[in-house]
Design a protein around this motif. Structure first.
Motif, PDB file in Angstrom:
ATOM      1  N   ALA A   1      11.497   7.588   3.166  1.00 38.36           N
ATOM      2  CA  ALA A   1      10.608   6.472   3.438  1.00 38.36           C
ATOM      3  C   ALA A   1      11.314   5.156   3.119  1.00 38.36           C
ATOM      4  N   LYS A   2      11.220   4.192   4.042  1.00 36.17           N
ATOM      5  CA  LYS A   2      11.852   2.894   3.852  1.00 36.17           C
ATOM      6  C   LYS A   2      10.780   1.828   3.652  1.00 36.17           C
ATOM      7  N   ALA A   3      11.069   0.864   2.779  1.00 31.94           N
ATOM      8  CA  ALA A   3      10.162  -0.253   2.543  1.00 31.94           C
ATOM      9  C   ALA A   3      10.421  -1.330   3.599  1.00 31.94           C
ATOM     10  N   VAL A   4       9.402  -1.624   4.401  1.00 29.95           N
ATOM     11  CA  VAL A   4       9.527  -2.569   5.505  1.00 29.95           C
ATOM     12  C   VAL A   4       8.827  -3.873   5.141  1.00 29.95           C
ATOM     13  N   ARG A   5       9.561  -4.982   5.170  1.00 28.24           N
ATOM     14  CA  ARG A   5       9.002  -6.291   4.825  1.00 28.24           C
ATOM     15  C   ARG A   5       8.481  -6.988   6.085  1.00 28.24           C
ATOM     16  N   HIS A   6       7.195  -7.344   6.061  1.00 29.43           N
ATOM     17  CA  HIS A   6       6.586  -8.016   7.207  1.00 29.43           C
ATOM     18  C   HIS A   6       6.149  -9.434   6.849  1.00 29.43           C
ATOM     19  N   ALA A   7       6.335 -10.340   7.810  1.00 29.88           N
ATOM     20  CA  ALA A   7       5.916 -11.732   7.653  1.00 29.88           C
ATOM     21  C   ALA A   7       4.451 -11.895   8.067  1.00 29.88           C
ATOM     22  N   HIS A   8       3.880 -13.048   7.727  1.00 26.84           N
ATOM     23  CA  HIS A   8       2.498 -13.341   8.129  1.00 26.84           C
ATOM     24  C   HIS A   8       2.353 -13.295   9.648  1.00 26.84           C
ATOM     25  N   ARG A   9       3.397 -13.694  10.378  1.00 23.47           N
ATOM     26  CA  ARG A   9       3.324 -13.740  11.845  1.00 23.47           C
ATOM     27  C   ARG A   9       3.066 -12.373  12.467  1.00 23.47           C
TER      28      ARG A   9
ATOM     29  N   PRO B   1       0.832  -1.211   0.000  1.00 22.84           N
ATOM     30  CA  PRO B   1       0.000   0.000   0.000  1.00 22.84           C
ATOM     31  C   PRO B   1       0.865   1.260   0.000  1.00 22.84           C
ATOM     32  N   VAL B   2       0.412   2.267  -0.735  1.00 20.10           N
ATOM     33  CA  VAL B   2       1.095   3.559  -0.736  1.00 20.10           C
ATOM     34  C   VAL B   2       0.059   4.653  -0.535  1.00 20.10           C
ATOM     35  N   SER B   3       0.513   5.774  -0.040  1.00 24.07           N
ATOM     36  CA  SER B   3      -0.391   6.876   0.258  1.00 24.07           C
ATOM     37  C   SER B   3      -1.014   7.446  -1.005  1.00 24.07           C
ATOM     38  N   ALA B   4      -2.321   7.716  -0.929  1.00 20.52           N
ATOM     39  CA  ALA B   4      -3.012   8.357  -2.046  1.00 20.52           C
ATOM     40  C   ALA B   4      -2.643   9.834  -2.143  1.00 20.52           C
ATOM     41  N   MET B   5      -1.952  10.364  -1.134  1.00 19.39           N
ATOM     42  CA  MET B   5      -1.605  11.786  -1.111  1.00 19.39           C
ATOM     43  C   MET B   5      -0.283  12.080  -1.808  1.00 19.39           C
ATOM     44  N   LEU B   6       0.557  11.058  -2.000  1.00 20.55           N
ATOM     45  CA  LEU B   6       1.868  11.295  -2.595  1.00 20.55           C
ATOM     46  C   LEU B   6       1.763  11.545  -4.093  1.00 20.55           C
ATOM     47  N   THR B   7       2.672  12.357  -4.626  1.00 18.55           N
ATOM     48  CA  THR B   7       2.707  12.628  -6.054  1.00 18.55           C
ATOM     49  C   THR B   7       3.487  11.534  -6.774  1.00 18.55           C
ATOM     50  N   ASP B   8       3.349  11.492  -8.095  1.00 12.97           N
ATOM     51  CA  ASP B   8       4.117  10.534  -8.895  1.00 12.97           C
ATOM     52  C   ASP B   8       5.617  10.743  -8.720  1.00 12.97           C
ATOM     53  N   VAL B   9       6.036  11.997  -8.601  1.00 10.28           N
ATOM     54  CA  VAL B   9       7.462  12.300  -8.439  1.00 10.28           C
ATOM     55  C   VAL B   9       7.984  11.679  -7.144  1.00 10.28           C
ATOM     56  N   GLU B  10       7.164  11.714  -6.091  1.00 11.89           N
ATOM     57  CA  GLU B  10       7.574  11.119  -4.815  1.00 11.89           C
ATOM     58  C   GLU B  10       7.537   9.596  -4.871  1.00 11.89           C
ATOM     59  N   LEU B  11       6.533   9.050  -5.558  1.00  8.51           N
ATOM     60  CA  LEU B  11       6.332   7.603  -5.579  1.00  8.51           C
ATOM     61  C   LEU B  11       7.339   6.858  -6.448  1.00  8.51           C
ATOM     62  N   ALA B  12       7.687   7.429  -7.585  1.00  9.73           N
ATOM     63  CA  ALA B  12       8.499   6.698  -8.564  1.00  9.73           C
ATOM     64  C   ALA B  12       9.771   6.105  -7.962  1.00  9.73           C
ATOM     65  N   PRO B  13      10.609   6.877  -7.262  1.00  9.98           N
ATOM     66  CA  PRO B  13      11.829   6.273  -6.710  1.00  9.98           C
ATOM     67  C   PRO B  13      11.551   5.275  -5.594  1.00  9.98           C
ATOM     68  N   MET B  14      10.439   5.420  -4.894  1.00 11.49           N
ATOM     69  CA  MET B  14      10.085   4.482  -3.837  1.00 11.49           C
ATOM     70  C   MET B  14       9.724   3.116  -4.399  1.00 11.49           C
ATOM     71  N   LEU B  15       9.034   3.110  -5.546  1.00 13.88           N
ATOM     72  CA  LEU B  15       8.423   1.885  -6.045  1.00 13.88           C
ATOM     73  C   LEU B  15       9.268   1.121  -7.054  1.00 13.88           C
ATOM     74  N   ARG B  16      10.097   1.819  -7.810  1.00 16.96           N
ATOM     75  CA  ARG B  16      10.842   1.125  -8.877  1.00 16.96           C
ATOM     76  C   ARG B  16      11.745   0.038  -8.313  1.00 16.96           C
ATOM     77  N   GLY B  17      12.348   0.290  -7.177  1.00 14.36           N
ATOM     78  CA  GLY B  17      13.245  -0.703  -6.609  1.00 14.36           C
ATOM     79  C   GLY B  17      12.545  -1.941  -6.087  1.00 14.36           C
ATOM     80  N   LEU B  18      11.216  -1.894  -5.958  1.00 11.96           N
ATOM     81  CA  LEU B  18      10.459  -3.050  -5.463  1.00 11.96           C
ATOM     82  C   LEU B  18      10.155  -4.072  -6.552  1.00 11.96           C
ATOM     83  N   ALA B  19      10.349  -3.698  -7.800  1.00 17.64           N
ATOM     84  CA  ALA B  19      10.063  -4.581  -8.930  1.00 17.64           C
ATOM     85  C   ALA B  19       8.651  -5.147  -8.868  1.00 17.64           C
ATOM     86  N   PRO B  20       7.617  -4.294  -8.848  1.00 20.56           N
ATOM     87  CA  PRO B  20       6.244  -4.792  -8.781  1.00 20.56           C
ATOM     88  C   PRO B  20       5.820  -5.459 -10.084  1.00 20.56           C
ATOM     89  N   ALA B  21       4.797  -6.312  -9.984  1.00 16.71           N
ATOM     90  CA  ALA B  21       4.265  -6.983 -11.170  1.00 16.71           C
ATOM     91  C   ALA B  21       2.922  -6.405 -11.602  1.00 16.71           C
TER      92      ALA B  21
END
Length: 503
Positions: free
Chosen positions: A176-184, A100-120
């Motif tokens: 902003a850092k991407a935090v990976r969480h497990a099911h637990r 999930p990402v904030s609906a308030m962020l602009t594309d300029v803010e989001l692009a560098p956050m998301l590209r490194g995640l390699a989404p499908a």
């Protein structure tokens, strides 16, 4: 003096555990009970557990139909509607990883956050832009899609330590850092049900925040539904007037928000009676003692604060059965192992400030940041400066990076702010160090309220050691805050203007 150490047997999560299944089970509540109530300007829509479960598994089938590889990452660029929980838990049920990402962020803010995640895949509401990530974008109505597909018989199997979802930190530290969480992590939240909320299946929980934030996602949605209670989803306008009306009309029993929302509600003036509201919850930033006291005085209802972070969620808190003593944030939640460490990584004597640390075996602890796994260490050490009192209560002194230096002494910004906000005409205060000329730094205070520097200096005389006094007082209309309402301390020095010092 005993050590600043609370050691508990951890709440062991079953080896095979799926967060979506945890939600679907709803604490064993009957299928015809209400899991979610959507409060919109057009009225109230109720989703029973049977309806919610069917829609989550229906959306899971729809996402699987796109043929994504197992464990694929799916960006959720969604507003705070019923579509969010269907997409978030449906994506997990399908065996994928929602981000999930904030609906308030602009594309300029989001692009560098998301590209490194390699989404499908990206799931996006109509009207919300999406940066070019080179992947398909699905903008279909999520409810319609969920109802159009035959539901999966059950969520995809997973182990407790498997990656379940990714959340971004607020970025209050600068990035902003991407935090990976497990099911637990979903299982670990059960420690908050008694240790913070006092949550029961009879409760109706309303959260004022956005679902992409871990505080709202957990407290306002995951926990009430998983515990067999009812989550109240406020769509659209979230002004203080609307929130107050929703609390009364929905008969909410627990309200969760950041301190700023409580402050804005109190600023409305005369408040209606809220006979169903048992207590409030606060997190995201420090709750000023004066704000808690004013809420108690005017509504007769306590606010229970929790200290936490995206990497672990909350771990120490006040609660209805164990309220925080005045001037503290509360106690370690049952099942948590916490310590206050010195510079050598040794637990401090109680009453001595140090860095707050969480036991490495805490089931709520993240797997790591997206580009860094957790170190093999017995402690996850935060940047929060705290001290543990003899009675086990924790006092928060701010983040290590925020601590100021005056005349060679370390000064907690939260301590100074709490004192300033006790003045009867101060609405809000924030302090920081500013450089007035090369080699000379001082403590500056930014104030909302009608007050003079003389009055504030006299107030500090009886409440603070002289070296802690701000040397510059400046009135501001508003304090800088991020999308989640947190104070942006790094933005405070830019407000400093020597020509705007209070008289």
């Amino acid at each position: 003096m005993p050590q600043s150490l609370i050691k508990s047997a951890p709440l062991r999560c079953p080896k095979d555990f799926n967060l979506a299944q945890h939600m679907l089970e709803g604490g064993g509540a009957a299928p015809d009970t209400v899991a979610v109530e959507v409060l919109s300007t057009n009225g109230v829509t109720r989703w029973t557990r049977a309806e919610l479960n069917r829609a989550i598994l229906g959306f899971a089938a729809a996402v699987q139909d796109r043929g994504l590889p197992p464990g694929a990452r799916v960006i959720l660029r969604l507003g705070d509607t019923i579509g969010f929980p269907l997409a978030f838990f449906g994506t997990i049920a399908a065996g994928y990883v929602p981000v999930p990402v904030s609906a308030m962020l602009t594309d300029v803010e989001l692009a560098p956050m998301l590209r490194g995640l390699a989404p499908a895949l990206v799931l996006a509401d109509q009207g919300l832009s999406v940066p070019d990530l080179g992947v398909p974008i699905m903008r279909d109505d999520i409810v319609e899609v969920a109802q159009a597909f035959a539901p999966l018989p059950a969520p995809t199997q997973s182990a407790a330590d498997d990656l379940a979802y990714i959340l971004f930190t607020s970025g209050s530290g600068g990035r902003a850092k991407a935090v990976r969480h497990a099911h637990r992590a979903g299982w670990a939240r059960k420690m908050m049900w008694d240790g913070w909320y006092g949550l029961t299946p009879r409760d109706r929980v309303l959260h004022a925040g956005a679902f992409n934030w871990s505080y709202t996602l957990g407290t306002g949605l995951t926990d009430p539904v998983a515990a067999g209670a009812t989550a109240l989803l406020l769509e659209g306008d979230r002004s203080p007037v609307r929130i107050l009306a929703a609390l009364r009309q929905s008969r909410a029993t627990i309200f969760a928000a950041v301190p700023g929302v409580y402050r804005k509600i109190l600023a409305l003036g005369a408040l209606p009676n809220l006979p169903d509201l048992r207590h409030g919850l606060s997190a995201g930033e420090a709750l000023p003692p004066t704000l808690r006291a004013e809420w108690q005085r005017r509504l007769g209802i306590d606010i229970h604060e929790a200290l936490g972070m995206t990497e672990v969620s909350t771990f120490l808190s006040s609660s209805p059965t164990h309220p925080a003593p005045e001037g503290t944030q509360g106690f370690a939640q049952p099942g948590r192992t916490l310590a206050v460490l010195d510079d050598d990584g040794i637990p401090c004597p109680r009453g001595t400030p140090g860095l707050l640390a969480i036991g490495r075996d805490d089931p709520g602890l993240m797997l790591g940041y997206d580009d860094v796994s957790l170190a093999d260490d017995p402690w996850f050490v935060t940047s929060d400066l705290v001290e543990m009192r003899e009675d086990g209560a924790f006092c928060y002194h701010g983040r290590r990076d925020d601590v100021m230096t005056a005349q060679g002494y370390r000064v907690s910004p939260t301590e100074v702010e709490a004192v300033l906000e006790r003045h009867s005409t101060v609405t809000e205060a924030a302090v920081c160090e500013v450089e007035v000329r090369p080699g000379l730094r001082l403590i500056a205070a930014f104030i909302r309220g009608n007050v003079t520097s003389t009055e504030l200096s006299e107030h500090c005389t009886t409440h603070l050691a002289r070296y802690k006094w701000p040397r510059h007082f400046q009135r501001v209309d508003d304090l800088p805050r991020g999308a989640t309402g947190k104070l942006l301390r790094r933005a405070l020095p830019a407000l400093y203007d020597p020509d705007r010092s209070l008289p």
